[in-house]
Design a protein around this motif. Structure first.
Motif, PDB file in Angstrom:
ATOM      1  N   GLU A 186       0.828  -1.203   0.000  1.00 59.45           N
ATOM      2  CA  GLU A 186       0.000   0.000   0.000  1.00 59.45           C
ATOM      3  C   GLU A 186       0.864   1.256   0.000  1.00 59.45           C
ATOM      4  N   SER A 187       1.900   1.228   0.793  1.00 58.19           N
ATOM      5  CA  SER A 187       2.775   2.402   0.831  1.00 58.19           C
ATOM      6  C   SER A 187       3.470   2.605  -0.508  1.00 58.19           C
ATOM      7  N   ASN A 189       2.095   2.011  -3.452  1.00 55.76           N
ATOM      8  CA  ASN A 189       1.118   2.678  -4.333  1.00 55.76           C
ATOM      9  C   ASN A 189       1.095   4.184  -4.067  1.00 55.76           C
ATOM     10  N   LYS A 190       1.102   4.536  -2.778  1.00 56.11           N
ATOM     11  CA  LYS A 190       1.142   5.968  -2.440  1.00 56.11           C
ATOM     12  C   LYS A 190       2.422   6.612  -2.940  1.00 56.11           C
ATOM     13  N   GLU A 193       2.096   7.450  -6.603  1.00 57.55           N
ATOM     14  CA  GLU A 193       1.361   8.694  -6.874  1.00 57.55           C
ATOM     15  C   GLU A 193       2.234   9.921  -6.618  1.00 57.55           C
ATOM     16  N   SER A 194       2.907   9.883  -5.488  1.00 58.81           N
ATOM     17  CA  SER A 194       3.778  11.024  -5.193  1.00 58.81           C
ATOM     18  C   SER A 194       4.942  11.081  -6.181  1.00 58.81           C
TER      19      SER A 194
END
Length: 337
Positions: A186-187, A189-190, A193-194
């Motif tokens: 999950e981290s 994926n974030k 985006e960043s």
């Protein structure tokens, strides 16, 4: 078989004994007191254990009437494939010895050289042996202790004895890594985006960088042109200074020539001066000699004048009839002359 042979010297009931082992299962049997437990205890002592089943000190395991005991294990170090279990020792057999003394001093010997307990532990780790595992060496009173262990402890002890403990550690580490990877998905994926936002930002920065790069290129070109102009200017200055240097050098050469000529004239003048000094000294000596002769002549003339006067006076006195005193003085003057 890891242990190929056990050699006992002055250990408990053994004065000297060699017990060879063969591959597979080796069974040692005999009546009570024949030395079965002593042989097992000797192996445990040689492997570094301090456990003694029948005494409190290792020195009590020395045969009665002896001051020293030795237990030697001959370990198998033959090649398994292309490598030996202990590559550092390039031999098929490794001699591990433990020496016991009556005064309480004990030490290990590895290949007939003194070794520390750490050296022995590293050697046994390379061979995959843990002497503290009761399934490796189980003394008579350890059966009851093993039965009292929990199933988990028994499983760990069996795994360590058969060499499965490293695999258990690898499995547990793999589970921890998998859990950590899943939690990181999950981290990630974030982070993607960043990362996209960061990419747009850096694209703009890259365009600015390209523009700045072009400006820097033009600036370097102008700086080179300015540097070449400065070089040309300084070359002209160097040429002018070189011309002035040559002029001054020519002038210096002329001065040196004039100095040489003046030095030659000075040397000639000094020679003339020396000649004049010699001539003056000669004339001075001649004048001094003439002065002396003049003084002498004047003195003589003075005396002659005095004599003449006295003669004249004497003549007058003779004529007057009283010549005595003057005659004696005249006689003295004539005698001095």
């Amino acid at each position: 078989m890891l242990i190929q042979e056990v050699i006992l010297e002055n250990f408990m009931s053994y004065e000297y004994a060699r017990v060879p082992f063969k591959p597979g299962v080796n069974v040692i049997c005999g009546p009570n007191g024949s030395g079965k437990s002593s042989l097992l205890l000797a192996i445990s002592v040689a492997l570094g254990q301090s456990y003694t089943e029948r005494s409190r000190k290792l020195s009590d395991l020395i045969r009665w009437g002896k001051d020293r005991a030795r237990v030697t294990l001959i370990l198998d170090n033959t090649r398994k494939g292309k490598r030996r279990p202990v590559p550092k020792i390039n031999k098929d057999q490794i001699f591990l010895t433990r020496v016991l003394r009556r005064d309480g001093k004990y030490w290990f010997e590895l290949e007939n050289r003194a070794a520390t307990k750490k050296d022995v532990e590293r050697l046994l780790a390379r061979l995959g042996v843990d002497p503290d595992n009761m399934l490796i060496i189980m003394h008579q009173n350890m059966v009851e202790q093993f039965t009292l262990l929990s199933p988990q402890e028994k499983l760990r002890m069996v795994e360590a004895a058969v060499g499965l403990e490293p695999y258990r550690r690898n499995v547990l580490q793999a589970q921890k890594k998998l859990t950590r990877i899943l939690s990181q998905e999950e981290s990630i994926n974030k982070l993607l985006e960043s990362a996209e936002q960061t990419l747009n930002y850096w694209r703009e920065q890259y365009e600015r960088y390209q523009e700045k790069k072009q400006l820097l290129t033009k600036r370097r070109f102008l700086e080179r042109e300015l540097a070449w102009a400065e070089v040309a200017k300084r070359e002209n200055i160097v040429k002018r200074l070189e011309a002035e240097r040559r002029k001054k050098k020519d002038l210096l050469n002329e001065i040196e020539i004039e100095t040489k000529v003046a030095a030659e004239h000075l040397q000639l003048g000094q020679g003339e001066l020396e000649k004049l000094k010699s001539e003056w000294k000669r004339l001075f000596d001649e004048r001094l000699s003439l002065e002396r002769e003049k003084a002498k002549s004047e003195s003589t003339i003075s005396i002659y004048k005095q004599l003449l006067e006295e003669t004249t006076t004497l003549e007058r006195e003779i004529r007057s009839g009283n010549p005595s005193a003057q005659t004696s003085g005249l006689t003295e003057n004539v005698e001095r002359q």
